[in-house]
Structure formats: C-alpha cells, structure tokens
Design an enzyme around this catalytic site. Structure first.
Site, PDB file in Angstrom:
ATOM      1  N   TRP A   1       0.835  -1.215   0.000  1.00 58.95           N
ATOM      2  CA  TRP A   1       0.000   0.000   0.000  1.00 58.95           C
ATOM      3  C   TRP A   1       0.861   1.252   0.000  1.00 58.95           C
ATOM      4  O   TRP A   1       0.390   2.352  -0.278  1.00 58.95           O
ATOM      5  CB  TRP A   1      -0.965   0.004   1.198  1.00 58.95           C
ATOM      6  N   ASP A   2       2.142   1.084   0.291  1.00 51.97           N
ATOM      7  CA  ASP A   2       3.078   2.210   0.294  1.00 51.97           C
ATOM      8  C   ASP A   2       2.955   3.021  -0.997  1.00 51.97           C
ATOM      9  O   ASP A   2       3.087   4.243  -0.995  1.00 51.97           O
ATOM     10  CB  ASP A   2       4.534   1.710   0.383  1.00 51.97           C
TER      11      ASP A   2
ATOM     12  N   GLU B   1       1.071  -1.926  13.076  1.00 54.49           N
ATOM     13  CA  GLU B   1       1.171  -3.397  13.087  1.00 54.49           C
ATOM     14  C   GLU B   1       1.465  -3.960  14.476  1.00 54.49           C
ATOM     15  O   GLU B   1       1.564  -5.179  14.635  1.00 54.49           O
ATOM     16  CB  GLU B   1       2.236  -3.846  12.089  1.00 54.49           C
TER      17      GLU B   1
HETATM   18  C1  BGC Z   1       4.974  -1.161   7.605  1.00 54.67           C
HETATM   19  C2  BGC Z   1       3.900  -1.295   6.552  1.00 54.67           C
HETATM   20  C3  BGC Z   1       4.562  -1.204   5.199  1.00 54.67           C
HETATM   21  C4  BGC Z   1       5.691  -2.221   5.055  1.00 54.67           C
HETATM   22  C5  BGC Z   1       6.455  -2.041   3.779  1.00 54.67           C
HETATM   23  C6  BGC Z   1       6.040  -2.231   7.402  1.00 54.67           C
HETATM   24  O1  BGC Z   1       7.043  -2.076   8.355  1.00 54.67           O
HETATM   25  O2  BGC Z   1       4.427  -1.308   8.900  1.00 54.67           O
HETATM   26  O3  BGC Z   1       2.953  -0.256   6.689  1.00 54.67           O
HETATM   27  O4  BGC Z   1       3.620  -1.404   4.200  1.00 54.67           O
HETATM   28  O5  BGC Z   1       6.602  -2.056   6.120  1.00 54.67           O
HETATM   29  O6  BGC Z   1       7.059  -0.777   3.727  1.00 54.67           O
END
Ligand code: BGC
Length: 768
Positions: free
Chosen positions: A358-359, A489
């Site tokens: 989603w980045d 997360e």
């Molecule tokens: C973040 C996610 C992100 C992923 C890739 C994770 O550490 O919590 O939001 O999509 O890294 O960058």
C-alpha cells in the site's frame, strides 16, 4: 556498523574510509538502478568478507513456497520475491597471479562516491597485497537510463611499485542464490551458455514462473588509455562463464577493462530472441563507449533533476539527504511500464521481496505526480486496475461475493503473497488506499476521465468489499468492522480500527459520488460499467446504509477517536519514559509485550487525519496529535513523514523538523540499524512530502485548487522545490521573509498562498 560515516556533500554520497563493518551498509546506500534493473554496490573484484550480493531485474520474480507452522484456509500459497539475478558486475583481479580481495590486503586512500547529479558510482583505493605489490584502483559504474537494459563498468589498475602481470577475469554467473530463500533452493535454471570473443551470454530461466533472462557481457581493454589487444582464456562451467586476459605492465602503467553488460527478459522479448537482443545491447554499448554512456547518463539525470530537485540552503546534510531520497526513488521507478511498481526496498536489498505494498498509493503517488508527467502516476494506478480480476479472486477465496475485491497487501502479479496472517493479511485497510490513490490523482491532475475509463470499476469492487466486510451490531446499532490490523502493526486482530472504519465509509461515499458523476457526464461509460459489474441500482443504497451508520470508537474523556475498541484499557505511558535501552521495542521486547502495550508503530489514527485533514478542525488535529504522537515509536520508516507533515500543519515546527530529519536521513544515518538489508525506498516519497506538503504546506482542494502555506525550519536559510502541476512547472522558493513563485509554462495559474489568492503568469516572478 558505525552509523555516521557518510561525508556530507550536496550532490554526492561519499565514504572515505574502508571499514569491513560498513561494507554491507554501503552496498545498500550506494546502489544504482534505472527503474528496470538495479544493483547493490557490491565490489567487482572478489571479496571474502561479509556481503549481500544483489542484482535485480524489475518484474522478474519467484513464488517462494510459504513457510508456516500451522496452515489455515486463506493463507497465501507463496511469498513472491524479486530474485537475485545473474551476476553481471564480477571481475576477478589478479596481480602477478595473486587475487585482489580487500578483506585480506592493506587498503588506503579509499573513496566511494555515488554521484547523484550525473547518476554514477565510483570507487578508488590503494591496495597492498600480502605479496607486496601495491596498486591503485579506480572504478566507475553506471546503469544506463537511456539504454535501459545496459550496465557499464570502467575498472583501472595502476601498478604502483612493480612490473609484471595484471589479469582481469570478467565473468557472468547464473549460479546465484537469494539469502531470503525459504527452503535454500536455487530459483534459476541455466539453459544455455554462449561463448564468444570478448563477449558471452547466459540464458537462464526462473523456476516455476519461467521468466527467461539473457545476461550478456562484452569487454575491451586499454593500457595507458590506448586500446590493447588481448588473448582470451575461457572457462565455461555449468552456470558461469569466465574469460581471463593478462596484460603485461611496467611500474606506473595503468591497465583498464571496460565491461558492458545487459539483461533482457521474456517480459519484453520472445524467449528465442533473448540471446541476440542481449548481444545487440552490449555491442551498442561497446560502440558508444564508456564516456558517451556517461554523457547520456548525465543528460538523462539533468532532465530528471529539472523537475524534481529540492534545494536547501544552509544545511548540507539536509540537502544531501533530500537529494538521496529523490535519487533513489527515480532509480527504482521511472514510470514507463505499468507492469512495474515500487518495492519498499527498491533494488537495494531482498527484504520485502521487491513486491508492491500500500506504500505505493499512500506514499509514492504524490511524489511521482509532483515530479513527473501525469502518465507516471497513471501507470501506478493502472497497475492495480490491471490486477482487479485477481483482487476479486482474492476476495472470493476469503468468502466474499458479487464482485467484491480485496487488493493484496503484498503482491507481484495481483495475488496476495505474504505469509504473515495477522500482521499484513489482516491489514485490509490497504483496500482503502487503492481508492485514495485514485482520488488523489484525479484531484491533482483533474484527469477525471480516468474514473469512467478505469477507476470506477475498481471503486465499485472496493465499495462492495466494505459493504460485505462490515456487519451490523445490534448492540451498538451501528456497523462495525471486526478482526483487522490497522497501519499500526503492533496491534493485531482488533475491532473497529478508527482508520479502517473511516476509510471504509469514505470509500463508499466517494464511489457513490463518482457513480453519480459518471452517470451524468459519461452515460456511455456508465452503461458499459453497470453491465460489466452487474451493478444494481438498489445496491448503492445498501452501501450507503453501512457508510451512514459506521461506528467510530470515541473517548468522551479525551475527546479523541480511539485507535480501536478498548484502546483506553492500556497503560498509557509516553514513549519518552521508556529507557533507551529498550528501544526499538521490536528488537528488545517479546511480541506478547508489544501487543498489549500502548505503543504505536506508525501513524494510524493520524494516518487518517493526514489523508483527510480538511475534514477535521484545527483543534481536533491538535488534540489527536497530542494524544497519539507521544505514544508512537516510529518503528516503521513510513511513520516520521506523516508526523512531520501534521506537525507542520499545526505550527509545531520544531517537532516537524525533528521528524523530518528522521525520515530524510533514515538510511544515510541508519536510524533503524538495518540499512545493510537495503534502503527504505517507499518512505523516501514521504520525505519529499515532508518538504512539499509539510514545510511548503502544499495542498490541492477537492475542487482541484492549489495552495501553499510555507514555513521554514530555523536551521535553514532557504529551500526551493519544483512541482509539475498539470503539465506546467512551478518553482517555489521559501526563505525566512518571503515566498517566491515562478512558472515555467504557458498558462496563468491561480494559487492560494497563505490564504491569499494570487495569479502566477509564465516567467514572471511573484513574491509573497
Ligand atoms: C509497515 C507497513 C509497510 C511495510 C512495507 C512495514 O514495516 O508497517 O505499513 O507497508 O513495512 O514498507
């Protein structure tokens, strides 16, 4: 690793001391790429110390079988990985038959430079071998933007104190592994090795996905800058091709090898054309020669910088950092191919497998919209549009129906391919980001036609998902969304994540708004879409019922929306009371402790306020910022930028600047102690936003109006940035007393600066 060894410089990343502890970190930081392929800054010659070898080809991936203890229905079958591709840079160097290996000789006058202005990497050093010979090496490398399947190396060795032989053994090696392979398997099969005079190629294919790739090289030599004939001894092994050439030198002589290499893949050619295509590329590169390739590279980068550079006066480290971020983003994604996307580590490491997150929608699209032609951002949107069928399949696998789509959290080809259920898979909020990306694009570019042509189908499928995913709680008399993970997360399987619920409601409302618009203004498209999606009139009413009655957890006591149900049951101890020795908590604490703590990995409620700032009052923004920021550990690279932007918008410049520094120099100063695994590419777009949207206060209203509310950190003298706004280039320069705007284009633009409307005409400086 010593995390402060990069020498400040406005246009280059420079390292001046050879330290084996920094080798892996530098391999990441000095990576080069051109959007189609990329290369870690591994040494050309042998190196027996710790290293992470990495050569990558965009779009060529491997589905590595998922590794989990207890299989559950709905788990993705595989984790996709952009593979470590055949090694094209390797050149064994021997001095009087002794191998050059920086891990076992005396190294001095070491310098490595990544020149971001012109797009090349150089390395020079003196080495004293155990056998006594001393040499000076000067090496330069580039991955061409112009010939986007070509890489080139110039590598010179000067005999400082001896006469004798220098042997160059350039090679191609397809016997490579990924360090992150789940089952320590080879991902490649070698199909054919083609030997030739000063050139050669290997045809390989990826197992399972069957991408075919030809890797070719062609080499030439000079002695004291004059072409020199050489004899070749070839070694053809099962998976590699090595040619050796020995040049006799006297003391003071300089022997140089030029190695031109190419990757071509079945993404762009028929399998039986690959070898020839790769040879054509290296022949063309050899004909041009290294100096001409460098010139082309310089010109291509000049064009990129023209519309993307940010100039900061008065702070070299900040200047270097922002250019590093812009440079890496451009090395990762160029925007000409809608099959490619932006992996969180780009081409700088294996972590996150080069997959799409989603980045892209939440962070990267604004950067590419702001610095490039609108087709670039459009290609990022089309990438998802082209994967809509797969997203519908993903949702079906989980029990959704009627054309509801759940876009993957992690993907290569549209299928979900991550194996962490609670963390990534439950992050259904990403579905909202897909739609937010479209909204942002339409608002910025005013290309509303994108909606009837492509966007609306995606929106309908996403609205259907939220409608089905929410359920009515008769207890609350509201719709609730249960069992999710928000952007934070460090909380899994929670109920009523404010951010997720807010996005769900917004997605439905925006979809209905767009449906009405398309119905009136594009009736033909409307008809086509209704038929294709089998959309029934009454369906939208039931969606809106969910949106209207969505539940948001709220605290009357604190007057804030709660991150999720039950958040206030936690012990709320601010991060600054945590001992330094316990951070980062993801390395120091058990998962159990993290989950029940109040600590927030990255913006969550605040991510929603960042997306929809104008839906909240200034007091609300302040209150939420003051409640959540002190509990945030910023252990995702995506966190500081959002906080920097919000802090700037509520006039907290010291906080904004603190968070800006953290995002901008995250990799150069290795804040998260992990740059050896690769750079954080997607958050670099957040760094760009921190200046443009944060300090510059740039916003585009729902009606498409552009505005700025510039502020400047007291540490800087001035800063300026350039944006591509609807095919005109607008330059904004801010210092402590004024803002100057300049337009390179053909039409006047009306802009609000500090809430005053001004008109900027082409080539007429306007000072506010
Ligand atoms: C973040 C996610 C992100 C992923 C890739 C994770 O550490 O919590 O939001 O999509 O890294 O960058």
């Amino acid at each position: 690793m010593n995390n402060n060894y990069i020498i400040p410089n406005e246009w280059s990343v420079i390292e001046e001391v050879f330290d084996t502890d920094n080798v892996k970190a530098s391999e990441s930081l000095f990576s080069i790429g051109n959007g189609a392929m990329g290369q870690r800054a591994n040494f050309e010659e042998d190196y027996s110390g710790e290293t992470l070898q990495g050569s990558y080809i965009g779009g060529v991936y491997y589905p590595d079988k998922t590794r989990v203890g207890w299989w559950k229905n709905g788990y993705p079958e595989y984790f996709a990985k952009v593979l470590n591709a055949p090694n094209w840079i390797g050149i064994h160097i021997q001095i009087n038959r002794t191998n050059l290996d920086l891990n076992v000789c005396e190294v001095s006058n070491f310098k490595r430079e990544l020149n971001m202005k012109e797009g090349w990497l150089s390395r020079s050093f003196n080495a004293k071998l155990k056998t006594g010979e001393e040499i000076r090496v000067e090496a330069k490398r580039l991955i061409s933007l112009e010939l986007n399947e070509v890489g080139a190396i110039e590598y010179s060795v000067k005999a400082l104190n001896f006469a004798g032989e220098i042997t160059f053994s350039p090679y191609l090696d397809a016997g490579i592994l990924n360090e992150d392979s789940n089952y320590d398997e080879y991902f490649w099969e070698t199909l054919e090795l083609v030997e030739g005079k000063q050139k050669g190629a290997i045809l390989s294919k990826t197992l399972k996905t069957e991408f075919h790739v030809a890797t070719a090289m062609e080499v030439s030599f000079e002695l004291n800058t004059k072409k020199v004939p050489v004899e070749q001894i070839s070694k053809v092994e099962e998976k590699s091709l090595t040619y050796s050439y020995t040049i006799k030198v006297s003391k003071g002589d300089i022997a140089t090898i030029y190695k031109y290499a190419s990757y071509v893949s079945s993404l762009n050619y028929q399998n039986n054309e690959l070898i020839e295509a790769s040879f054509n590329n290296v022949e063309k590169a050899t004909e041009l020669g290294f100096q001409d390739l460098l010139k082309l590279q310089k010109n291509a980068w000049e064009a990129i910088w023209k519309t993307s550079d940010i100039i900061i006066e008065g702070d070299v480290k900040a200047q270097q950092a922002i250019r590093f971020n812009i440079f890496q983003l451009n090395q990762t994604y160029i925007g000409t191919d809608a099959r490619l996307n932006i992996g969180p580590k780009g081409f700088t490491g294996e972590k996150y497998g080069g997959s799409t997150y989603w980045d892209t929608e939440a962070y990267c699209i604004p950067f590419y919209m702001g610095t490039k032609d609108s087709n670039v951002a459009k290609n990022l949107l089309l990438y998802r549009y082209n994967q809509l069928d797969k997203a519908i399949e993903n949702a079906e696998k989980l029990g959704f129906k009627n054309g509801a789509a759940l876009f993957p959290m992690v993907t290569m080809n549209g299928e979900e391919c991550h194996n962490e259920w609670e963390i990534t898979f439950e992050e259904i909020h990403r579905n909202g980001a897909m739609l937010y990306g479209i909204y942002n694009y339409v608002k910025y570019t005013q290309d509303f036609e994108y909606v009837p042509k492509y966007g609306l189908e995606v929106m309908i499928a996403i609205a259907r998902f939220w409608h089905q995913r929410a359920n009515f709680s008769s207890d609350k008399n509201k719709y609730v969304i249960l069992g999710v993970t928000g952007p934070n997360e460090y909380e899994n399987n929670i109920n009523n994540n404010f951010y997720t619920n807010y996005l769900a409601k917004w997605c439905i409302e925006y979809t209905v708004e767009c449906l009405n618009n398309v119905k009136h203004n594009y009736p033909e498209d409307f008809k086509r879409i209704v038929e294709k999606t089998n959309l029934k009139g009454e369906e939208t009413y039931s969606w809106l019922e969910v949106a209207d009655k969505m539940y948001f957890p709220f605290s009357d006591k604190h007057q804030v929306y709660l991150q999720q149900d039950g958040f206030l049951d936690k012990e709320l101890i601010p991060v600054n009371e945590l001992p330094k020795s316990e951070r980062p908590i993801n390395q120091k604490w058990s998962w159990d402790r993290i989950l029940r703590s109040c600590y927030i990995k990255q913006a969550d409620v605040l991510q929603g306020m960042f997306f929809f700032e104008d839906k909240f009052s200034r007091e609300e923004l302040e209150r939420h910022f003051d409640f959540y920021e002190p509990l945030t550990v910023h252990e995702s690279s995506l966190s500081p930028c959002v906080h920097a932007i919000l802090a700037a918008s509520i006039d907290r410049m010291p906080k904004a600047y603190e968070q800006y520094l953290r995002t901008a120099r995250l990799d150069l100063d290795d804040y998260n102690h992990e740059v050896d695994e690769g750079c954080h590419i997607t958050s670099m777009a957040g760094t760009w936003m921190s200046i443009v949207q944060g300090f510059g206060g740039m916003r585009v209203s729902d009606e498409g109006k552009l505005s700025f509310n510039p502020q400047i950190p007291k540490e800087w003298k001035s800063y300026s940035f350039t944006i591509n706004f609807r095919n005109q280039i607008l330059k904004i320069k801010v210092n402590h007393s004024e803002t100057v705007l300049e337009l390179d284009g053909t039409m006047d633009v009306q802009i609000q600066v500090n809430n005053k409307t001004i008109t900027v005409s082409p080539y007429n400086l306007v000072t506010v």
